[in-house]
Motif scaffolding. Sequence first.
Motif, mmCIF file in Angstrom:
data_model
loop_
_atom_site.group_PDB
_atom_site.id
_atom_site.type_symbol
_atom_site.label_atom_id
_atom_site.label_comp_id
_atom_site.label_asym_id
_atom_site.label_seq_id
_atom_site.Cartn_x
_atom_site.Cartn_y
_atom_site.Cartn_z
ATOM 1 N N PRO A 103 0.807 -1.233 0.000
ATOM 2 C CA PRO A 103 0.000 0.000 0.000
ATOM 3 C C PRO A 103 0.833 1.273 0.000
ATOM 4 O O PRO A 103 0.402 2.298 -0.536
ATOM 5 C CB PRO A 103 -0.843 -0.122 1.275
ATOM 6 C CG PRO A 103 -0.159 -1.135 2.121
ATOM 7 C CD PRO A 103 0.533 -2.058 1.189
ATOM 8 N N VAL A 104 2.029 1.223 0.600
ATOM 9 C CA VAL A 104 2.915 2.390 0.561
ATOM 10 C C VAL A 104 3.356 2.659 -0.870
ATOM 11 O O VAL A 104 3.271 3.791 -1.370
ATOM 12 C CB VAL A 104 4.135 2.170 1.484
ATOM 13 C CG1 VAL A 104 5.194 3.241 1.237
ATOM 14 C CG2 VAL A 104 3.704 2.184 2.949
ATOM 15 N N LEU A 105 3.826 1.615 -1.563
ATOM 16 C CA LEU A 105 4.268 1.790 -2.942
ATOM 17 C C LEU A 105 3.103 2.175 -3.852
ATOM 18 O O LEU A 105 3.262 2.986 -4.774
ATOM 19 C CB LEU A 105 4.934 0.511 -3.449
ATOM 20 C CG LEU A 105 6.182 0.046 -2.694
ATOM 21 C CD1 LEU A 105 6.832 -1.119 -3.437
ATOM 22 C CD2 LEU A 105 7.173 1.173 -2.507
ATOM 23 N N ALA A 106 1.937 1.589 -3.588
ATOM 24 C CA ALA A 106 0.760 1.907 -4.410
ATOM 25 C C ALA A 106 0.404 3.386 -4.300
ATOM 26 O O ALA A 106 0.097 4.042 -5.303
ATOM 27 C CB ALA A 106 -0.425 1.047 -3.981
ATOM 28 N N THR A 107 0.455 3.922 -3.081
ATOM 29 C CA THR A 107 0.107 5.330 -2.878
ATOM 30 C C THR A 107 1.128 6.249 -3.526
ATOM 31 O O THR A 107 0.774 7.231 -4.195
ATOM 32 C CB THR A 107 -0.002 5.629 -1.374
ATOM 33 O OG1 THR A 107 -0.993 4.776 -0.797
ATOM 34 C CG2 THR A 107 -0.394 7.080 -1.134
ATOM 35 N N LEU A 108 2.414 5.947 -3.361
ATOM 36 C CA LEU A 108 3.454 6.762 -3.989
ATOM 37 C C LEU A 108 3.363 6.682 -5.509
ATOM 38 O O LEU A 108 3.598 7.676 -6.208
ATOM 39 C CB LEU A 108 4.831 6.301 -3.509
ATOM 40 C CG LEU A 108 5.108 6.535 -2.010
ATOM 41 C CD1 LEU A 108 6.417 5.877 -1.608
ATOM 42 C CD2 LEU A 108 5.124 8.026 -1.684
ATOM 43 N N ALA A 109 2.981 5.501 -6.030
ATOM 44 C CA ALA A 109 2.800 5.355 -7.481
ATOM 45 C C ALA A 109 1.608 6.161 -7.964
ATOM 46 O O ALA A 109 1.676 6.846 -8.990
ATOM 47 C CB ALA A 109 2.638 3.884 -7.838
ATOM 48 N N VAL B 210 8.932 4.890 -18.382
ATOM 49 C CA VAL B 210 10.107 4.066 -18.647
ATOM 50 C C VAL B 210 9.674 2.691 -19.152
ATOM 51 O O VAL B 210 8.624 2.171 -18.751
ATOM 52 C CB VAL B 210 10.982 3.892 -17.380
ATOM 53 C CG1 VAL B 210 11.573 5.230 -16.966
ATOM 54 C CG2 VAL B 210 10.178 3.274 -16.238
ATOM 55 N N PRO B 211 10.468 2.075 -20.031
ATOM 56 C CA PRO B 211 10.162 0.706 -20.456
ATOM 57 C C PRO B 211 10.165 -0.225 -19.246
ATOM 58 O O PRO B 211 11.035 -0.130 -18.382
ATOM 59 C CB PRO B 211 11.312 0.374 -21.415
ATOM 60 C CG PRO B 211 11.829 1.698 -21.872
ATOM 61 C CD PRO B 211 11.657 2.627 -20.720
ATOM 62 N N GLY B 212 9.178 -1.112 -19.190
ATOM 63 C CA GLY B 212 9.090 -2.039 -18.073
ATOM 64 C C GLY B 212 8.559 -1.420 -16.796
ATOM 65 O O GLY B 212 8.692 -2.017 -15.721
ATOM 66 N N SER B 213 7.948 -0.236 -16.893
ATOM 67 C CA SER B 213 7.400 0.423 -15.702
ATOM 68 C C SER B 213 6.440 -0.494 -14.948
ATOM 69 O O SER B 213 5.622 -1.197 -15.550
ATOM 70 C CB SER B 213 6.645 1.690 -16.112
ATOM 71 O OG SER B 213 5.899 2.213 -15.018
ATOM 72 N N LEU B 214 6.563 -0.466 -13.623
ATOM 73 C CA LEU B 214 5.657 -1.233 -12.766
ATOM 74 C C LEU B 214 4.707 -0.322 -11.992
ATOM 75 O O LEU B 214 4.114 -0.735 -10.997
ATOM 76 C CB LEU B 214 6.461 -2.100 -11.801
ATOM 77 C CG LEU B 214 7.244 -3.244 -12.456
ATOM 78 C CD1 LEU B 214 8.127 -3.945 -11.437
ATOM 79 C CD2 LEU B 214 6.295 -4.254 -13.104
ATOM 80 N N ARG B 215 4.571 0.915 -12.460
ATOM 81 C CA ARG B 215 3.694 1.847 -11.752
ATOM 82 C C ARG B 215 2.260 1.330 -11.706
ATOM 83 O O ARG B 215 1.625 1.324 -10.655
ATOM 84 C CB ARG B 215 3.729 3.223 -12.429
ATOM 85 C CG ARG B 215 2.898 4.249 -11.664
ATOM 86 C CD ARG B 215 2.758 5.570 -12.389
ATOM 87 N NE ARG B 215 1.980 6.500 -11.593
ATOM 88 C CZ ARG B 215 1.293 7.517 -12.101
ATOM 89 N NH1 ARG B 215 1.309 7.742 -13.409
ATOM 90 N NH2 ARG B 215 0.594 8.318 -11.313
ATOM 91 N N ALA B 216 1.745 0.902 -12.846
ATOM 92 C CA ALA B 216 0.364 0.411 -12.874
ATOM 93 C C ALA B 216 0.205 -0.821 -12.001
ATOM 94 O O ALA B 216 -0.828 -0.996 -11.341
ATOM 95 C CB ALA B 216 -0.060 0.104 -14.304
#
Length: 329
Positions: A18-24, A87-93
């Motif tokens: 959830p921390v990474l999700a919010t920052l994303a 960026v290529p390979g982004s994992l933001r989504a």
Amino acid sequence: MTARQQVMGFLTGKWIPPVLATLAELGVADELVDKPLTVDELAERVGAQPRALYRLLRAAASVGVFDEEVDGRFALTETAALLRSDVPGSLRAAAMMFGLEPFWTPYAQLTHSVRTGEPAFDQVYGQSIYQRLGEHPDEARTFAAAAAAFHGRAMVPIARSHDFSAYGVVVDVGGGSGSLLAEVLRTDPGIRGVLFELPEVLPEASALLAREGLADRVELVAGDFFEEVPPGDAYLIKSCLHNFADEQVVEILRVLARTGAPVLIVETMIPPGNGPHYGKFDDIEMLAIAGGADRTEAEWADLARSAGLAPQQVVPCDERFSLLPCERI
């Protein structure tokens, strides 16, 4: 590390997604491309309360995602850069998807799935994940983008793992945006393709194939693979079957078997032994959310035989995916 420390690490790991999700979702990584910024600068740019944002960034930096510099500014790390949108390979989504409530809440009812074999998602929401996504297009777009991020780098090795040149027309069943079919068509200029999907998915596929310069080699067909599939010389089906229970998988494969053409199943196949593997936990996601399962090579072969197909030698494609060619019995 002691056994207690190891278990504590597993348990407290729930705090990280959830921390990474919010920052994303806030787009913090995109704001740090040019230079490190203070929390106040970041908070103003992303619309956050500075102290609250700092607490998330400090936690993320403690696991190597972002770096808190000695002057108090935050900078990108190699890991944090994967949360950029450009960026290529982004994992933001993907990070954002793991923070979505429908992909989080059902785990509170995982015991229900273990006791009944039924997805906890349906218990929580009174509908399937597919019905939910159909009613919430924003969540569906995030899910589709996350799936593309998870699977994107596998497309080339999958396309190169099999000789598609023997087929005039390859039908990609449930082919999503068409990224795998595009790679297959690039392996041989003589191949034509059919992308078979739900009607709401086809506009995205049409756009991708046009960008790739392949629109004139692909026919887009809408339909339901539980009922029938368009004609072709081979049927490619990737990462669809694991969403369904055994009896539904057999039903889909029977539809494909009736064509008499080769069926190429591409899925994650769980290896034997106690070693770590993506599929062992993706299988829990299938249990809790979708009602399907990741399976071993033997289990996929058994399902193919139950549908009237003769499984051939499994071909590993990369560290996650394998291809199981099947012929009509």
